[in-house]
Scaffold this motif. Sequence first.
Motif, PDB file in Angstrom:
ATOM      1  N   UNK A 249       0.828  -1.214   0.000  1.00  0.00           N
ATOM      2  CA  UNK A 249       0.000   0.000   0.000  1.00  0.00           C
ATOM      3  C   UNK A 249       0.853   1.251   0.000  1.00  0.00           C
ATOM      4  N   UNK A 250       1.972   1.214   0.698  1.00  0.00           N
ATOM      5  CA  UNK A 250       2.865   2.375   0.725  1.00  0.00           C
ATOM      6  C   UNK A 250       3.410   2.687  -0.652  1.00  0.00           C
ATOM      7  N   UNK A 251       3.901   1.674  -1.351  1.00  0.00           N
ATOM      8  CA  UNK A 251       4.500   1.908  -2.666  1.00  0.00           C
ATOM      9  C   UNK A 251       3.426   2.229  -3.706  1.00  0.00           C
ATOM     10  N   UNK A 252       2.271   1.563  -3.624  1.00  0.00           N
ATOM     11  CA  UNK A 252       1.199   1.835  -4.581  1.00  0.00           C
ATOM     12  C   UNK A 252       0.588   3.215  -4.415  1.00  0.00           C
ATOM     13  N   UNK A 253       0.425   3.646  -3.165  1.00  0.00           N
ATOM     14  CA  UNK A 253      -0.128   4.981  -2.924  1.00  0.00           C
ATOM     15  C   UNK A 253       0.865   6.062  -3.345  1.00  0.00           C
ATOM     16  N   UNK A 254       2.120   5.871  -3.012  1.00  0.00           N
ATOM     17  CA  UNK A 254       3.141   6.839  -3.430  1.00  0.00           C
ATOM     18  C   UNK A 254       3.234   6.891  -4.952  1.00  0.00           C
ATOM     19  N   UNK A 255       3.086   5.742  -5.601  1.00  0.00           N
ATOM     20  CA  UNK A 255       3.156   5.702  -7.068  1.00  0.00           C
ATOM     21  C   UNK A 255       2.042   6.532  -7.695  1.00  0.00           C
ATOM     22  N   UNK A 256       0.853   6.523  -7.091  1.00  0.00           N
ATOM     23  CA  UNK A 256      -0.229   7.355  -7.633  1.00  0.00           C
ATOM     24  C   UNK A 256       0.127   8.833  -7.586  1.00  0.00           C
ATOM     25  N   UNK A 257       0.956   9.222  -6.631  1.00  0.00           N
ATOM     26  CA  UNK A 257       1.359  10.628  -6.533  1.00  0.00           C
ATOM     27  C   UNK A 257       2.149  11.086  -7.761  1.00  0.00           C
TER      28      UNK A 257
ATOM     29  N   UNK B  24      -0.071  -8.361  -4.925  1.00  0.00           N
ATOM     30  CA  UNK B  24      -1.110  -7.493  -4.376  1.00  0.00           C
ATOM     31  C   UNK B  24      -1.735  -6.646  -5.482  1.00  0.00           C
ATOM     32  N   UNK B  25      -2.953  -6.206  -5.202  1.00  0.00           N
ATOM     33  CA  UNK B  25      -3.661  -5.287  -6.092  1.00  0.00           C
ATOM     34  C   UNK B  25      -4.208  -4.172  -5.219  1.00  0.00           C
ATOM     35  N   UNK B  26      -3.976  -2.931  -5.624  1.00  0.00           N
ATOM     36  CA  UNK B  26      -4.397  -1.761  -4.853  1.00  0.00           C
ATOM     37  C   UNK B  26      -5.208  -0.824  -5.725  1.00  0.00           C
ATOM     38  N   UNK B  27      -6.344  -0.381  -5.186  1.00  0.00           N
ATOM     39  CA  UNK B  27      -7.160   0.641  -5.839  1.00  0.00           C
ATOM     40  C   UNK B  27      -7.044   1.925  -5.039  1.00  0.00           C
ATOM     41  N   UNK B  28      -6.657   2.999  -5.715  1.00  0.00           N
ATOM     42  CA  UNK B  28      -6.563   4.327  -5.088  1.00  0.00           C
ATOM     43  C   UNK B  28      -7.620   5.245  -5.676  1.00  0.00           C
ATOM     44  N   UNK B  29      -8.202   6.065  -4.801  1.00  0.00           N
ATOM     45  CA  UNK B  29      -9.128   7.096  -5.226  1.00  0.00           C
ATOM     46  C   UNK B  29      -8.364   8.422  -5.231  1.00  0.00           C
ATOM     47  N   UNK B  30      -8.585   9.213  -6.257  1.00  0.00           N
ATOM     48  CA  UNK B  30      -7.954  10.529  -6.351  1.00  0.00           C
ATOM     49  C   UNK B  30      -9.009  11.562  -5.969  1.00  0.00           C
ATOM     50  N   UNK B  31      -8.690  12.341  -4.936  1.00  0.00           N
ATOM     51  CA  UNK B  31      -9.636  13.315  -4.397  1.00  0.00           C
ATOM     52  C   UNK B  31      -9.087  14.732  -4.494  1.00  0.00           C
ATOM     53  N   UNK B  32      -9.978  15.733  -4.515  1.00  0.00           N
ATOM     54  CA  UNK B  32      -9.488  17.110  -4.424  1.00  0.00           C
ATOM     55  C   UNK B  32      -8.869  17.344  -3.048  1.00  0.00           C
ATOM     56  N   UNK B  33      -7.763  18.084  -3.003  1.00  0.00           N
ATOM     57  CA  UNK B  33      -7.112  18.390  -1.722  1.00  0.00           C
ATOM     58  C   UNK B  33      -8.034  19.314  -0.920  1.00  0.00           C
ATOM     59  N   UNK B  34      -8.131  19.010   0.372  1.00  0.00           N
ATOM     60  CA  UNK B  34      -8.971  19.826   1.266  1.00  0.00           C
ATOM     61  C   UNK B  34      -8.156  20.869   1.973  1.00  0.00           C
TER      62      UNK B  34
END
Length: 140
Positions: free
Chosen positions: A63-71, A130-140
């Motif tokens: 999850x750490x690498x997949x979430x960072x990759x979405x960045x 592993x398979x990871x789904x990330x949601x992209x949200x507007x920054x609050x």
Amino acid sequence: MSFDKEKMLQLCNDWSKNTLMRTLEIEYIDAGEGFLTAKMPVNSRVHQPMGLLHGGASVALAESVGSAASMMFVNSEKQEVRGIEISANHLRSKREGIIYGTARIIHKGRSIHLWEIKITDENDKLISLCKLTNMILPRR
């Protein structure tokens, strides 16, 4: 705009300060178009009671690498990444050494990113898939 590997790795490692990634000694080590790789030591800090790599530690790496990759694909001043689903198949055990998590993009939409993360060891043996789904949200 060209991809700056060193800048991306520095950014990921800087984001990790005072987080679970630092506690688990996760370090981002390679990046390219559509992938990101991090490594994590396997020792007693990430063992389950039988002295083996805890599946949860593998999932934390994924999850750490997949979430960072979405960045890599978002404007961090305007958007945030949230992991919304992760699945893992643990295929091989590990007692000590280093594991590597490499996230590769499967689907890059405007609001959803889907990643495949392979966790391998020093000998390139597959530990977890592993398979990871990330949601992209507007920054609050």
